[in-house]
Scaffold this active site. Sequence first.
Site, mmCIF file in Angstrom:
data_model
loop_
_atom_site.group_PDB
_atom_site.id
_atom_site.type_symbol
_atom_site.label_atom_id
_atom_site.label_comp_id
_atom_site.label_asym_id
_atom_site.label_seq_id
_atom_site.Cartn_x
_atom_site.Cartn_y
_atom_site.Cartn_z
ATOM 1 N N GLU A 68 2.156 -4.233 -5.544
ATOM 2 C CA GLU A 68 1.049 -5.180 -5.466
ATOM 3 C C GLU A 68 -0.158 -4.628 -6.198
ATOM 4 O O GLU A 68 -0.454 -3.437 -6.119
ATOM 5 C CB GLU A 68 0.718 -5.443 -3.990
ATOM 6 N N CYS A 106 0.853 -1.197 0.000
ATOM 7 C CA CYS A 106 0.000 0.000 0.000
ATOM 8 C C CYS A 106 0.880 1.236 0.000
ATOM 9 O O CYS A 106 1.983 1.225 0.549
ATOM 10 C CB CYS A 106 -0.905 0.034 1.240
#
Length: 441
Positions: A341, A307
């Site tokens: 990601e 994140c």
Amino acid sequence: MGPSAKSDTNGTASSNRNPPATNGGDASLNQPPLAANQAITESDPSKKRKMGMLPLEVGTRVLCRWRDGKLHPVKVIERRRIHNGGPNDYEYYVHYTEFNRRLDEWTHLDQLDLDSVECAVDEKVEDKVTSLKMTRHQKRKIDETHVEGHEELDAASLREHEEFTKVKNIATIELGKYEIETWYFSPFPPEYNDCVKLFFCEFCLNFMKRKEQLQRHMRKCDLKHPPGDEIYRSGTLSMFEVDGKKNKVYAQNLCYLAKLFLDHKTLYYDVDLFLFYVLCECDDRGCHMVGYFSKEKHSEEAYNLACILTLPPYQRKGYGKFLIAFSYELSKKEGKVGTPERPLSDLGLLSYRGYWTRVLLDILKKHKGNISIKELSDMTAIKAEDILSTLQSLELIQYRKGQHVICADPKVLDRHLKAAGRGGLDVDVSKLIWTPYKDQS
């Protein structure tokens, strides 16, 4: 934008009240006076129609006056009664269909143009029809929904996610010297369900319901920077590495805070598996969080970032690009290539695409002779697939005789570099003092 109650949202009656008649010359004038709303509806059919559609149903589409003073199409996501209001006095939580969900907000009736109302769709019927067509139309349906950051979800999962997170539960937070409007839902513990505003300690990230609680806490809190190791300092910027296993409460609080500004499907409760890199601006009062990124301690997919967030008061200052660059410098120290990601948020994808473009074009501009994608990957720690997709989007790569060939015309490179904008803050690698996690004892 706030959800404060307003009792006059349907207050058209008072200005149209007719005085009681006293003249006996007409039979109609001897009737008892009409109720205010009856007087309106009988004299003005359009107002009668508008009042008949109140309260608006969830799913209704209507035009709403936004902060720019213009009308924009919205969909009613939720509604709630105004305290001490009449039977039709509601606030409506709306999604602006032209914009990202971060702009969803509670609105009052006087912001809505009732002449533009479209009938509410029965969501269950719509879902049933959609499910019947899913095999043939699934991709088109997801494309039409256009929810950035959820490209990996099928239509059913997407609807489930949107239903669970459809209404922002916290409207604003106070963090340090800033009061910040939130963007999305975050699953705070149930005891915070009745809170519209939360107060965060900017150092330990504990959150409270009232300002007085925060003030008492600040007198006791002895932290002046994130818990963990300072691994980078350059001027007034510092980066701290926080181990989620060693500092579980801080890491969980950081996830709660970040979720208010990230529209991701999941929130990581198992923070033990992650490292958090918290960027701070430092002064004589302490180190104030600007943003952060997280990464798995052990990623089988070679992810170097899970994140990433720059807090709204610090956006457009180059910090997001700095955080991305920093994650790649860590990858270089590890001797690995990395990739973020998936899925990326809309803002995350823009930042990454800009970073990859600048880094790759800078190398192509300076490099003499041919260079392969593998060599570019080794030099930058950027995964080959990301290099390929970036160069293809810039139309700088062609497929010839079974292999990809990079076409690096200097004028074209300059044009793309100019379009990519400035690169943000540079990471001074000489100021990075860090040992990869696998090598830490």
